[in-house]
Design an enzyme around this catalytic site. Structure first.
Site, PDB file in Angstrom:
ATOM      1  N   ASP A  98     -37.573 -37.216 -17.202  1.00 26.36           N
ATOM      2  CA  ASP A  98     -37.609 -35.826 -17.325  1.00 26.36           C
ATOM      3  C   ASP A  98     -38.188 -35.244 -18.425  1.00 26.36           C
ATOM      4  O   ASP A  98     -38.045 -33.872 -18.716  1.00 26.36           O
ATOM      5  CB  ASP A  98     -36.329 -35.334 -16.477  1.00 26.36           C
ATOM      6  CG  ASP A  98     -36.460 -35.470 -15.264  1.00 26.36           C
ATOM      7  OD1 ASP A  98     -37.247 -35.725 -14.384  1.00 26.36           O
ATOM      8  OD2 ASP A  98     -35.124 -35.852 -14.643  1.00 26.36           O
ATOM      9  N   ASP A 160     -41.211 -37.876  -8.835  1.00 21.09           N
ATOM     10  CA  ASP A 160     -41.179 -36.769  -9.756  1.00 21.09           C
ATOM     11  C   ASP A 160     -41.906 -37.124 -10.795  1.00 21.09           C
ATOM     12  O   ASP A 160     -42.394 -36.060 -11.575  1.00 21.09           O
ATOM     13  CB  ASP A 160     -39.675 -36.496  -9.874  1.00 21.09           C
ATOM     14  CG  ASP A 160     -38.796 -36.715  -9.001  1.00 21.09           C
ATOM     15  OD1 ASP A 160     -38.849 -37.432  -7.905  1.00 21.09           O
ATOM     16  OD2 ASP A 160     -37.590 -35.874  -8.691  1.00 21.09           O
TER      17      ASP A 160
END
Length: 382
Positions: A98, A160
């Site tokens: 992330d 993601d």
């Protein structure tokens, strides 16, 4: 449900939504300041530690609003959040895939808007860490680190990361070094091969054998099951593939983005805001995920600028319709007791976490969608 506009002009509702977003965020900023909100279960955003994956969305939203006429307090908070993230970046242990969500929306945004060399160095440091997670055998960027002692998730890749790789595209363009782009391209090739099903639906987690690179299993993750169709994962793919096309011009990304977008749009209910999983059992279909709608809308708007002229309008209009429905039917602008902008997000239904609440990434993508409709010059992912 209020009527949804069907032409390509920036509508009155966009400017009204922008003004009301500015006003509501000014109020929220006074309480939250340089902190890291995630979900708002009772009208107030719960604040997470700086290492949490959502840390970039609040400052990223503030940068978009500041560029669009917001006051200097937004800039001050965004810069203070970025400084707080130094402890995470330099501490290293909490870093995972992330990095893009966290430093594109903070350091890259700051550098693009203000030319901050400190921000540029932070973004390059984050890009190097992200590239270092690449598994050559499987051609994927590893997702998480072990959550507990003895756990091995070194073979996990998730949809993601189609958004996070944009940090690598930026690093290649900014440095002139193609290595970052090569990692991004390899990972996105794996997305095309293993995450996108023939009907345009999307898997959340693929587990590879980290030694051989062979697919070991498909995992449902935040969706209902391994073969379901988690709506936010679908949205990550729509937007991530559209961005990959923007960065590379490769037609296979455009075709895949259109394929996933067609599936997404075909599954929408009447008000254009998706259920949390398109293949969830009927008894859970009352749960929406407004964050998935906002993210997909941004991808659709981007496709509406990139594709051949004959194709553009349908994607752009679809994106506008989703955003307008979020504003009209899911906005909290008449509720001064609610800090979140957009209601009815679903974060993690299988773990029963943050269900039917505002989510900071839903707010962020709603604001980014408005910014796109208003002609913003700075979009962090690009």
């Amino acid at each position: 449900m209020a009527a949804i506009t069907d032409n390509g002009q920036t509508q009155h509702w966009v400017e009204e939504a922008w003004r009301r977003t500015l006003a509501k965020t000014e109020w929220t900023n006074k309480r939250i300041g340089a902190s890291f909100p995630h979900a708002s279960p009772d009208g107030r955003y719960v604040l997470e530690e700086p290492y949490w994956w959502t840390a970039g969305f609040w400052p990223g939203m503030l940068w978009l609003l500041h560029e669009g006429g917001g006051d200097e307090a937004f800039r001050a908070t965004a810069e203070a959040c970025e400084e707080k993230l130094d402890a995470v970046l330099d501490g290293y242990d909490r870093l995972d895939h992330d990095l893009g969500f966290m430093w594109l929306l903070t350091s890259v945004a700051n550098y693009k808007l203000n030319g901050s060399e400190v921000s540029r160095r932070r973004a390059f440091k984050a890009a190097n860490y992200l590239a270092g997670r690449f598994n050559l055998q499987g051609r994927y960027i590893r997702a998480w680190n072990p959550w507990r002692e003895g756990e091995d998730n070194s073979g996990y890749a998730i949809i993601d990361c189609a958004m996070n790789v944009n940090l690598l595209y930026w690093a290649s363009r900014e440095s002139g070094d193609p290595r970052y782009k090569h990692v991004a391209e390899a990972h996105m090739g794996t997305v095309l091969k293993h995450f996108i099903r023939p009907d345009g639906s999307v898997r959340h987690i693929v587990r590879f054998d980290p030694e051989t690179g062979e697919v070991a299993e498909y995992i449902g993750g935040q969706g209902y099951g391994p073969e379901s169709a988690w709506s936010r994962g679908t949205a990550w793919a729509v937007y991530g593939l559209a961005l990959a096309y923007r960065h590379t011009g490769r037609e296979e990304y455009a075709n895949a983005a259109k394929q996933v977008a067609h599936f997404f749009l075909s599954q929408l209910p009447e008000d254009c805001v998706p259920h949390w999983d398109f293949r969830a059992p009927e008894e859970t279909k009352h749960l929406r995920d407004s964050s998935a709608g906002a993210c997909a809308a941004c991808g659709l708007l981007l496709l509406g600028t990139l594709l051949p002229e004959a194709e553009r309008d349908s994607y752009r209009i679809a994106g506008e319709r989703i955003l307008e429905s979020l504003y009209v039917n899911y906005g909290s602008f008449d509720d001064p007791a609610e800090e979140g902008l957009i209601l009815r997000g679903t974060s993690h239904y299988p773990e029963r976490k943050n269900i039917d609440v505002p989510l900071i990434y839903g707010d962020y993508f709603f604001v980014e969608g408005l910014a796109r409709l208003r002609g913003a010059k700075m979009i962090p992912w690009e």
